[in-house]
Design a protein around this motif. Structure first.
Motif, short mmCIF file in Angstrom:
data_model
loop_
_atom_site.label_atom_id
_atom_site.label_comp_id
_atom_site.label_asym_id
_atom_site.label_seq_id
_atom_site.Cartn_x
_atom_site.Cartn_y
_atom_site.Cartn_z
N ASP A 114 0.83 -1.21 0.00
CA ASP A 114 0.00 0.00 0.00
C ASP A 114 0.86 1.25 0.00
O ASP A 114 0.52 2.25 -0.64
CB ASP A 114 -0.92 0.01 1.23
N HIS A 115 1.96 1.24 0.71
CA HIS A 115 2.85 2.40 0.76
C HIS A 115 3.49 2.65 -0.61
O HIS A 115 3.63 3.81 -1.02
CB HIS A 115 3.93 2.19 1.82
N VAL A 116 3.86 1.60 -1.30
CA VAL A 116 4.44 1.74 -2.64
C VAL A 116 3.42 2.32 -3.60
O VAL A 116 3.70 3.24 -4.38
CB VAL A 116 4.97 0.38 -3.15
N LYS A 117 2.19 1.79 -3.55
CA LYS A 117 1.15 2.28 -4.46
C LYS A 117 0.80 3.73 -4.16
O LYS A 117 0.55 4.52 -5.08
CB LYS A 117 -0.11 1.40 -4.35
N PHE A 118 0.79 4.10 -2.89
CA PHE A 118 0.51 5.49 -2.50
C PHE A 118 1.53 6.43 -3.15
O PHE A 118 1.16 7.47 -3.71
CB PHE A 118 0.56 5.61 -0.98
N ALA A 119 2.80 6.06 -3.09
CA ALA A 119 3.85 6.88 -3.69
C ALA A 119 3.66 6.99 -5.21
O ALA A 119 3.87 8.05 -5.80
CB ALA A 119 5.22 6.29 -3.37
N ASP A 123 2.85 10.33 -7.61
CA ASP A 123 3.60 10.67 -8.82
C ASP A 123 2.65 10.98 -9.98
O ASP A 123 2.92 11.88 -10.79
CB ASP A 123 4.53 9.52 -9.21
N VAL A 124 1.56 10.24 -10.07
CA VAL A 124 0.57 10.50 -11.11
C VAL A 124 -0.05 11.88 -10.92
O VAL A 124 -0.19 12.66 -11.87
CB VAL A 124 -0.53 9.42 -11.11
N ILE A 125 -0.42 12.19 -9.69
CA ILE A 125 -1.05 13.48 -9.37
C ILE A 125 -0.13 14.63 -9.74
O ILE A 125 -0.56 15.63 -10.34
CB ILE A 125 -1.43 13.52 -7.88
N ILE A 126 1.15 14.50 -9.42
CA ILE A 126 2.12 15.55 -9.75
C ILE A 126 2.35 15.62 -11.26
O ILE A 126 2.35 16.70 -11.85
CB ILE A 126 3.45 15.30 -9.01
N VAL A 144 6.05 14.58 1.92
CA VAL A 144 5.03 14.54 0.88
C VAL A 144 4.31 15.88 0.78
O VAL A 144 4.08 16.41 -0.32
CB VAL A 144 4.02 13.41 1.14
N ILE A 145 3.96 16.45 1.92
CA ILE A 145 3.26 17.74 1.95
C ILE A 145 4.12 18.81 1.28
O ILE A 145 3.63 19.59 0.44
CB ILE A 145 2.91 18.14 3.39
N SER A 146 5.38 18.86 1.62
CA SER A 146 6.29 19.85 1.03
C SER A 146 6.41 19.66 -0.48
O SER A 146 6.41 20.63 -1.25
CB SER A 146 7.68 19.76 1.67
N LYS A 147 6.49 18.41 -0.90
CA LYS A 147 6.62 18.10 -2.31
C LYS A 147 5.40 18.56 -3.09
O LYS A 147 5.52 19.17 -4.17
CB LYS A 147 6.81 16.59 -2.47
N GLY A 172 -0.03 21.47 7.81
CA GLY A 172 0.08 22.30 6.61
C GLY A 172 -1.03 22.15 5.60
O GLY A 172 -0.93 22.63 4.47
N MET A 173 -2.13 21.50 5.98
CA MET A 173 -3.26 21.40 5.06
C MET A 173 -3.82 22.81 4.79
O MET A 173 -3.87 23.65 5.68
CB MET A 173 -4.37 20.53 5.66
N ASP A 174 -4.27 23.04 3.56
CA ASP A 174 -4.85 24.33 3.20
C ASP A 174 -6.31 24.45 3.62
O ASP A 174 -6.81 25.53 3.90
CB ASP A 174 -4.74 24.55 1.69
N ILE A 175 -6.99 23.30 3.63
CA ILE A 175 -8.42 23.22 3.95
C ILE A 175 -8.63 21.93 4.73
O ILE A 175 -7.91 20.95 4.51
CB ILE A 175 -9.28 23.18 2.66
N VAL A 176 -9.62 21.92 5.64
CA VAL A 176 -9.95 20.68 6.33
C VAL A 176 -11.44 20.41 6.20
O VAL A 176 -12.27 21.32 6.35
CB VAL A 176 -9.54 20.72 7.82
#
Length: 358
Positions: A114-119, A123-126, A144-147, A172-176
């Protein structure tokens, strides 16, 4: 009435976010229709493979040039012995027999997968320059947040309590998104047991808006203009709606699932761990009833979710709602068979009429 911090931050016309329902509900048509109507469409990518997400994003881009977002599940660490895994599998055999499922014991899951797939999903989102990314079941790492922030991506967290909202803000979330206990589907709880603190939307939202400085989005039982106005009056800067969009024609929800929601009443939903091992709200059916009456031990998510996958798929293929996960908020009686455009149009017009009558 609609111009506020959230609409400016997300670059949308109305502060209406379509909840990122995983499992095939958030089709490109649904996401794009919400964005084209002035809200924010969200892809529920919690169960997707990287290739699936890439394909869906490319399809969405063909259907809209408006902002949209992607939601990811924060992967957790879990352990289960082979003995306990096989035992949990065998306990579900009566359901497989009922549905004529011939299935080998699934592979024992590993949390590192799951951790690998999350990463990979990140990458797709970026790579696809997705403008908004939201998270459920926790907070991504500082790295991850900084990236993501370096890429200019707006980050949205989920909280079911004041403590979780503060954690989101400090991270560091912009919205909750403040998810009240009325919300359908999985609880976004990550700091405590999801079945313990069940704070309703009307109680949760004003507490969050008093204590955190980032914009708060109200979620849970909101289906129409009345719910939107109430949320704004409580201090929220917008709403996130799931069940209302689930029954829209552009939704990918199974026809039997939609019909179950459209026919449900206010007392038909329950919180259960039966399908996935994580607390979630849905319409009570035969599977939930049988699991609860058996009082068997339910392994934690994602183990139970893996073990019930074929049961849910076979039930859907056979149009058998008895064994499907029918996630729904507490206001299914307000759900309608309509288009996304009709839903948002009615919310906006009725809200403006109500405001004018104050």
């Amino acid at each position: 009435m609609w111009d506020n911090r959230v609409t400016k931050l997300l670059n949308i016309e109305y502060p209406i976010i379509q909840a990122p329902m995983a499992g095939g509900v958030t089709t490109p048509e649904l996401v794009a229709s919400v964005s084209n109507a002035g809200g924010l469409g969200m892809v529920g990518a919690g169960y997707m493979e990287p290739g699936q997400l890439t394909s869906q994003i490319k399809e969405i881009k063909k259907l809209t040039d408006k902002p949209y977002g992607v939601n990811l599940f924060i992967p957790g660490d879990f352990r289960i012995s082979k003995f306990d895994f096989d035992l949990a599998y065998n306990r579900l055999q009566p359901f497989r027999d009922e549905l004529n499922i011939k299935e080998e014991v699934p592979v024992l899951p590993e949390s590192k997968v799951d951790h690998v797939k999350f990463a990979q999903l990140l990458d797709v989102i970026i790579g696809e320059k997705v403008p908004v990314c939201s998270f459920t079941f926790g907070i991504p790492s500082e790295e991850v947040i900084s990236k993501l922030k370096r890429e200019g991506i707006i980050l949205v967290g989920t909280a079911t309590s004041l403590n979780e909202a503060v954690i989101n803000e400090n991270a560091g979330m912009d919205i909750v998104v403040g998810q009240g206990s009325e919300a359908g589907g999985h609880r976004g709880t990550f700091s405590e047991d999801g079945g313990d603190h069940l704070i309703g939307t009307m109680s949760l939202i004003p507490q969050l808006t008093e204590k955190v400085s980032i914009p708060v989005i109200a979620a849970g039982g909101i289906m129409n203009a009345k719910g939107v106005i109430a949320s704004l009056c409580l201090g929220a800067k917008g709403v996130q709606m799931g069940t209302a969009f689930l029954t829209c024609r552009e939704s990918g929800a199974h026809k039997v699932y939609k019909e179950a929601v459209l026919q449900a009443t206010d007392t038909d939903t329950v919180l259960t761990r039966a399908f996935s091992g994580k607390w979630a709200r849905g319409i009570k059916n035969q599977f939930i009833k049988d699991i609860e009456e058996s009082q068997v031990h339910i392994p934690d998510y994602p183990v139970q979710n893996i073990l019930t996958t074929q049961i849910r798929k076979a039930a859907a293929s056979g149009n058998d709602s008895r064994f499907m996960s029918l996630w729904s908020g507490q206001s299914p009686g307000l759900a309608k068979d309509q288009t996304v455009k009709e839903l948002i149009r009615d919310i906006v017009s009725q809200a403006e009429e109500t405001k004018a009558s104050f």
